[in-house]
Design a protein around this motif. Sequence first.
Motif, mmCIF file in Angstrom:
data_model
loop_
_atom_site.group_PDB
_atom_site.id
_atom_site.type_symbol
_atom_site.label_atom_id
_atom_site.label_comp_id
_atom_site.label_asym_id
_atom_site.label_seq_id
_atom_site.Cartn_x
_atom_site.Cartn_y
_atom_site.Cartn_z
ATOM 1 N N LYS A 71 -4.534 1.287 -1.778
ATOM 2 C CA LYS A 71 -2.966 1.003 -1.898
ATOM 3 C C LYS A 71 -2.600 0.089 -2.775
ATOM 4 O O LYS A 71 -1.416 0.173 -3.222
ATOM 5 N N ALA A 85 8.442 -1.547 -1.281
ATOM 6 C CA ALA A 85 6.953 -1.283 -1.646
ATOM 7 C C ALA A 85 6.363 -2.389 -2.908
ATOM 8 O O ALA A 85 5.492 -2.960 -2.518
ATOM 9 N N ASN A 92 1.813 3.451 0.085
ATOM 10 C CA ASN A 92 0.792 4.298 0.886
ATOM 11 C C ASN A 92 1.244 6.017 0.599
ATOM 12 O O ASN A 92 0.698 6.783 1.191
ATOM 13 N N ASN A 103 6.022 2.763 0.227
ATOM 14 C CA ASN A 103 5.250 2.204 1.521
ATOM 15 C C ASN A 103 5.998 2.550 2.625
ATOM 16 O O ASN A 103 7.018 2.226 2.887
ATOM 17 N N ALA A 135 3.443 -5.156 5.411
ATOM 18 C CA ALA A 135 4.205 -3.850 5.420
ATOM 19 C C ALA A 135 5.273 -4.072 6.494
ATOM 20 O O ALA A 135 6.659 -3.906 6.228
#
Length: 283
Positions: A71, A85, A92, A103, A135
């Motif tokens: 990632k 992100a 991801n 992400n 995240a």
Amino acid sequence: MNIKGSTNIVGLIGHPVEHSFSPPMHNAAFDELEMDYAYVAFDVNPSDLKSAIDGAKSLNIKGFNVTIPHKIEVMQFLDEIDEVAGLIGAVNTIDFKDMKGYNTDGIGAVKAIEEVTDIKNRSVVVAGAGGASRAISFYLAKYGADSITILNRNVERAQSLARDVAGSGLISEVIADSISEIGSCLSNADILVDTTPIGMHPNINDEPIALAKDMHEDLVVFDAVYNPNETVLLKEAIKAGATPVYGIKMLLYQGAESFKIWTGRDAPVDAMEKALKDTLNLE
């Protein structure tokens, strides 16, 4: 699924990938909408990551999901990174149309929680300070949480993440503390988010991070673990009269967001959820 010469390929890269529930979920979505797509999992050794991305471009693959351990490393091979992100520092989802990384883990958690309560102006406690916590914390801030308290065994890691989230300008109040303080932190919290692996299969009888006595009936409790579906923490939450949010919902909504990035179409969430439940042998 009918594979033809015209079939568009999307997939997952990670190491390992055999355990993934994403292929049945996404292929069910493509079947539901009668789209000429197929989703495949690719086991990519870390030393082969660059060649895998180059090869995917050459093969006209449309998009990838990215899982552990790629990632972070994959970001250097992309042309553009989505703003959030970039703040998270991990990707991801890749859209090969413009070689852009996203992400969707955090938005998956947020949408799962927002099935039962708003995040805006809520007080949130986040257990854990790893990649999933990072995240989710940035997306909690983006969606208007009033305050976030990050708890971790290693308090320095919690403090580092709290500084990063506060520094994003998305939220003013981010606190860090030891996971041992969870009982006192929950008394005034609206939402608890557990990003630790505690209770994950096969260690399903681990002691939960919080007990029923720590929780209250106005609390919403989300556990990012989805196998088992009802973790030890969620069992305690139900015992306390709190509202449980299951980890399978995060998996579902992060997948739905990836689907839309790749195809430009809204994902058939019901079909995807049924495929996930069938795969996990849930009612």
